[in-house]
Design a protein around this motif. Structure first.
Motif, short mmCIF file in Angstrom:
data_model
loop_
_atom_site.label_atom_id
_atom_site.label_comp_id
_atom_site.label_asym_id
_atom_site.label_seq_id
_atom_site.Cartn_x
_atom_site.Cartn_y
_atom_site.Cartn_z
N SER A 44 0.86 -1.17 0.00
CA SER A 44 0.00 0.00 0.00
C SER A 44 0.90 1.22 0.00
CB SER A 44 -0.92 0.00 1.22
OG SER A 44 -0.15 0.10 2.40
N PRO A 45 0.52 2.29 -0.61
CA PRO A 45 -0.69 2.46 -1.40
C PRO A 45 -0.46 2.02 -2.85
CG PRO A 45 0.49 4.54 -1.25
CD PRO A 45 1.29 3.53 -0.48
N LEU A 46 -1.50 1.52 -3.49
CA LEU A 46 -1.45 1.15 -4.90
C LEU A 46 -2.75 1.55 -5.58
CD1 LEU A 46 0.02 -2.48 -4.80
CD2 LEU A 46 1.23 -0.37 -5.35
N ASP A 47 -2.70 1.75 -6.91
CA ASP A 47 -3.90 2.07 -7.68
C ASP A 47 -4.69 0.83 -8.05
OD1 ASP A 47 -3.32 4.78 -7.64
OD2 ASP A 47 -2.24 4.71 -9.53
N SER A 48 -4.00 -0.30 -8.21
CA SER A 48 -4.65 -1.54 -8.66
C SER A 48 -3.86 -2.72 -8.10
CB SER A 48 -4.69 -1.58 -10.18
OG SER A 48 -3.39 -1.51 -10.71
N PRO A 49 -4.38 -3.93 -8.28
CA PRO A 49 -3.67 -5.10 -7.77
C PRO A 49 -2.28 -5.25 -8.41
CG PRO A 49 -5.92 -5.67 -8.37
CD PRO A 49 -5.67 -4.27 -8.87
N ILE A 50 -1.39 -5.92 -7.69
CA ILE A 50 -0.05 -6.21 -8.18
C ILE A 50 -0.16 -7.24 -9.29
CG2 ILE A 50 2.19 -7.18 -7.55
CD1 ILE A 50 1.56 -6.09 -4.67
#
Length: 131
Positions: A44-50
């Motif tokens: 975190s933080p991320l815009d979408s899944p890895i």
């Protein structure tokens, strides 16, 4: 690793390289042979899944996974973005020696990195008018 961010809307690209290296039974006393490890990554933080091309690794195998995060104005005002990635590997023993029962075990590694903000944030001062 992260660098310096300067404005909201910038995209930070993350790359995770995970390698599974099992202990060699002849080099480590009481090492239990395992055939493969299933990995998971949280961040975190991320815009979408890895994005990971595979989640099961054989001994000696590596995988490169990626993710993105878009910097917000709150990140700039707050001084930057701190990223905390956790990689968890779960493996099951393949030991068939007499008296040894198979088992499952989890191992984790945690990595934290910070991108500092170097932007100048304008602060408005309300004008004072005389009555």
């Amino acid at each position: 690793s992260l660098s310096t961010i300067t404005q909201a809307g910038e995209v930070v690209n993350y790359t995770y390289v995970i390698t599974y290296l099992a202990a060699k039974p002849d080099l480590q006393k009481n090492a239990v042979p395992v055939s493969e490890m299933t990995i998971s990554i949280s961040d975190s933080p991320l815009d979408s899944p890895i994005s990971c091309p595979k989640l099961v690794l054989a001994n000696g195998e590596s995988v490169t996974c990626t993710a993105k995060y878009t910097v917000t104005s709150a990140d700039i005002v707050g001084g930057g973005v701190t990223d905390r990635a956790i990689v968890t590997g779960t493996f099951t023993s393949t030991d068939t020696q007499e008296g040894c029962a198979p088992f499952a075990k989890k191992v984790q590694t945690i990595h934290t990195a910070t991108a500092s903000a170097s932007a100048t944030v304008p602060v408005g001062i309300p004008s004072q008018s005389s009555p």
